[in-house]
Design a protein around this motif. Sequence first.
Motif, PDB file in Angstrom:
ATOM      1  N   PRO A   1       0.836  -1.210   0.000  1.00  0.00           N
ATOM      2  CA  PRO A   1       0.000   0.000   0.000  1.00  0.00           C
ATOM      3  C   PRO A   1       0.871   1.260   0.000  1.00  0.00           C
ATOM      4  O   PRO A   1       2.054   1.220   0.343  1.00  0.00           O
TER       5      PRO A   1
ATOM      6  N   SER B   1      -0.730   9.301   0.224  1.00  0.00           N
ATOM      7  CA  SER B   1      -2.048   8.906  -0.253  1.00  0.00           C
ATOM      8  C   SER B   1      -2.947  10.127  -0.357  1.00  0.00           C
ATOM      9  O   SER B   1      -3.077  10.918   0.577  1.00  0.00           O
TER      10      SER B   1
ATOM     11  N   SER C   1      -6.640  12.181  -1.006  1.00  0.00           N
ATOM     12  CA  SER C   1      -8.000  11.981  -0.522  1.00  0.00           C
ATOM     13  C   SER C   1      -8.999  12.139  -1.670  1.00  0.00           C
ATOM     14  O   SER C   1     -10.190  12.104  -1.474  1.00  0.00           O
TER      15      SER C   1
ATOM     16  N   GLN D   1      -3.525   4.295  -4.109  1.00  0.00           N
ATOM     17  CA  GLN D   1      -3.657   3.322  -3.023  1.00  0.00           C
ATOM     18  C   GLN D   1      -2.410   2.468  -2.847  1.00  0.00           C
ATOM     19  O   GLN D   1      -2.188   1.893  -1.798  1.00  0.00           O
ATOM     20  N   PHE D   2      -1.593   2.373  -3.901  1.00  0.00           N
ATOM     21  CA  PHE D   2      -0.456   1.453  -3.869  1.00  0.00           C
ATOM     22  C   PHE D   2       0.877   2.220  -3.869  1.00  0.00           C
ATOM     23  O   PHE D   2       0.961   3.338  -4.384  1.00  0.00           O
TER      24      PHE D   2
ATOM     25  N   GLU E   1       2.165   3.879  -6.963  1.00  0.00           N
ATOM     26  CA  GLU E   1       1.543   5.153  -7.328  1.00  0.00           C
ATOM     27  C   GLU E   1       2.202   6.317  -6.587  1.00  0.00           C
ATOM     28  O   GLU E   1       2.334   7.419  -7.124  1.00  0.00           O
TER      29      GLU E   1
ATOM     30  N   ASP F   1     -18.520   0.984  -3.901  1.00  0.00           N
ATOM     31  CA  ASP F   1     -17.197   0.472  -4.226  1.00  0.00           C
ATOM     32  C   ASP F   1     -17.341  -0.860  -4.968  1.00  0.00           C
ATOM     33  O   ASP F   1     -18.056  -1.742  -4.496  1.00  0.00           O
TER      34      ASP F   1
ATOM     35  N   SER G   1      -3.406   3.588 -13.132  1.00  0.00           N
ATOM     36  CA  SER G   1      -3.537   4.776 -12.287  1.00  0.00           C
ATOM     37  C   SER G   1      -3.314   6.054 -13.111  1.00  0.00           C
ATOM     38  O   SER G   1      -3.964   7.076 -12.888  1.00  0.00           O
TER      39      SER G   1
ATOM     40  N   ARG H   1     -10.195   0.567 -11.238  1.00  0.00           N
ATOM     41  CA  ARG H   1      -9.727   0.423  -9.857  1.00  0.00           C
ATOM     42  C   ARG H   1      -9.953  -0.997  -9.330  1.00  0.00           C
ATOM     43  O   ARG H   1      -9.124  -1.548  -8.602  1.00  0.00           O
TER      44      ARG H   1
ATOM     45  N   ARG I   1      -7.120  -3.679  -7.555  1.00  0.00           N
ATOM     46  CA  ARG I   1      -7.262  -4.237  -6.220  1.00  0.00           C
ATOM     47  C   ARG I   1      -7.363  -5.746  -6.196  1.00  0.00           C
ATOM     48  O   ARG I   1      -7.259  -6.346  -5.121  1.00  0.00           O
TER      49      ARG I   1
END
Lengths: 375, 375
Positions: free
Chosen positions: A247, A253, A255, A261-262, A265, B128, B195, B289, B293
Amino acid sequence: MTAMSAPRSDRSESDARRFAPLPEHFPMWRGDVLHDGQLAYETWGRLNRARDNAVLLFTGLSPTAHAAASAQDPQEGWWQRMIGPGLALDTDRQFIICVNSLGSCFGSTGAASINPATGHPYRLAFPDLSIEDIARAGHELVRTLGILRLDTVMGPSLGGMVVLAYAALFPGAARRLVSISGTAAASPFTIALRSIQREAITSDPAWRNGEYSPEAPPVTGLRLARKLGTVTYRSAAEWAQRFDRQPIRPDLSGSTPFGAQFAVEGYLEVQAARWVNAFDANCYLYLSRAMDRFDLAAHGEPHAVLRRADLAHALVVGVESDMLFPIGEQQSLARAFEASGTPTRFAPLPCIEGHDAFLVDTEHFGRVIGGFLAG
Amino acid sequence: MTAMSAPRSDRSESDARRFAPLPEHFPMWRGDVLHDGQLAYETWGRLNRARDNAVLLFTGLSPTAHAAASAQDPQEGWWQRMIGPGLALDTDRQFIICVNSLGSCFGSTGAASINPATGHPYRLAFPDLSIEDIARAGHELVRTLGILRLDTVMGPSLGGMVVLAYAALFPGAARRLVSISGTAAASPFTIALRSIQREAITSDPAWRNGEYSPEAPPVTGLRLARKLGTVTYRSAAEWAQRFDRQPIRPDLSGSTPFGAQFAVEGYLEVQAARWVNAFDANCYLYLSRAMDRFDLAAHGEPHAVLRRADLAHALVVGVESDMLFPIGEQQSLARAFEASGTPTRFAPLPCIEGHDAFLVDTEHFGRVIGGFLAG
C-alpha cells in the motif's frame, strides 16, 4: 578557450555551468535559423596538450549538463558514480564535456529562452528542433573549445540518437563512439507513447497553446507525461520486486476519489512532482517530437553512413529489460556498425531496471564503458 | 427461465440483450449494498435438458455482452469468430452466456445507471466495486437461469480475474475454468498504467468530480486513457510490422502544434474516438480500480483456494508478447492450478498482437479453447 563565463546562473547557488555561444546564425536541420543561441555545458578533468582526450557526453531528454559534482558545484550529478578519478569516465585521463541539449531549458537555448528578435520567450516560435541540431550544437561547442577530434562521443537514450547524428554529420570528428540504450530510429511503439505524453500537455487548458506563463505551467499535463515516462523508463520485473502490492505510504495517499492506493503510485507521484517544477513544457514538446522523427536512415544506408563516420571503435550498450529502446534495436545498431567495418563491441546487459538502468546500475555500465574507454 | 425482456434498448436498433434482476439487496464485497440492480446478457445456443452445457463468459474491461451476432442482433460481436456452430464455443453443443460486467455501462447496473433511491445517476455514489462483485452478479444470473453447475466459466483480461474470483467464491459452481490472458493479482506495473489512465480522466476539468452530464463527458481524459490502453493492449513488435515509420494518413493528421505525424498516431486516434463516445468515464474508473485491487490471495493461499473450487479441468491461456498480463503471470497461475490438484493445461501462445491477441488471433485461440471445450 573562448568559452564564456556564465551569463545566467539562476538555477542554483552553486553552478559549474559554462556557456558557449553558437554561431550567430545557426541554420536548423529542417529549415529556419536560430540566432544568437548558446549552449550550457560542464567539464571535468583537463584537456591535454594534444587536445585529444576529450569525451563529449550528450544527455537523455531531461537531464542538465551537471553529470557530476565539481569544486564549483558539489551537488551530485545525474551520472555521479560514473565520472571522476579512476571511474569509468576517468577524469585523471580524460576531459569530459557534458552538454545541455539545444532545445532544453537548463542554460542552452530552447523554447523557454528569450528570442532576441522580440525580447520575449520563443515558446512555439522556436525553430523546429531535430536530433541533428542537438548534435551540431555540440559539435560547435567542441570547435569552440579548440578540439579537432574527440576521443569519444557518447550518449544515453536521446543522447544515443544524438551520437549517431553526430557520426553521420561529422565524419572523422570522433575517434570512438558509445551508444547507450539508444536507437537508430524511433519505433512506432515509442512514437505512440511519446505522442500520448505530448497530448497530455497540449490538451491541458493551462498549456494555452504554448503561451503559459512560467508561474502557471500546464502542471496536470506535465504530471501525466512524466508518470507515463517513468513507467516506460523502468521495468515490470523491477517494480514487482521493489513495490509488489504494497500500500501507499499514508503521507502520499491522496484523498481524491480514485486516488493512489499502492506504493507504486506514490513513487510515480514523487517522480512527477520533482520534474513538473523543473522542466519547461514547451521544451519537452520540442525534444520529444525530435526523438520521434529521428531516423539514421535519413542520412543514407546506416552501414554506409557509419562507414563514412570513420570511427576507430564503437560500443553499443543496451539493457535486456528496456521496453523503450529494446535490446533488439541495440543489436541491430551493433550489426550496422559491424557492417560498416567499424570494430564494434555489443554489450547486452542483464540489468532489471529497464531503460533507466544506465542511471542506476553503475556496476554493469561502469565496467563495460570504463573497459571500452581504457582499452 | 425467469430472465426479463429488455427494459432498455437504447443503444442500437437491433438488440439481443436480456436483463436479469439482481437480488433486491445485493451486498457488495467491500461493504455497502446495491439495490435493484440488473445484469445485461446475451446467449447463443440452447440450454440442454440436463442444464449442464452452459458456458458463462465474462468480458474484458470495455466490451458489451454482444460477443457474437444472433437473429435478434446481426451485428458482429467482439468474439464473432469464436462463437457459433462448429466454432470454438460451439453453439451446436453449448449454451453460451455472455454478461456485461456489473459496474459497466451497457445495460448492467453501474455508476451511470439511475440510483432508485434518488432518481438520478449514481455517479460516485455507486458502491465500491470489486472483481468479486462482478463474479457474484454473474453467479446470480446463472442461478436465475436455473443452472446449478456451469460446464465452464471463462473470461479474458479483466474477465480472467473474474473467473478466479468466481472459483474462489463459489466452490463447485463450475466444472471447468478457462483463464485467458488474466492474472491472479494486478502487478505494480499494471497498477501504475491504470492509475495514469484514471488520473487522465479525473484531472480533466470536464470530469467535474464525476458530475459531468452525459452530453459533456471528460473527452480529453477519456481519449488519453484509451490511447494509453491501446498502447498496452498490443505489442511493439506488431506495430513495427504494421506501422513501421509510415506517415499518418493526411485525413487523420491534425493541424494542432505537435499534432500527429505518424500512422501509429492515427491508429490511436481512431481507437480513442470510437471509445470516447461509447464508454462512461465513471464506470471506467470503477472497473479500472477494481482490477488494481484484485488479488486471489485475499481469499487464501491460491492453490488451496483453487482446490476448494473443485474444478474438473482448468485451461490457462496467455500470449508471449503480452506486456500487461505477461506470460510469466499465466505460468504462475497455471502452477497454482496444478498445485491445487486440478488437471490443468497451460497454453502459452506465440501471437504477436500482445494482450489483445484473444480478440484477433482466432486461429491460435480457437484451436486451444475449442480443443479444451471439446475434450
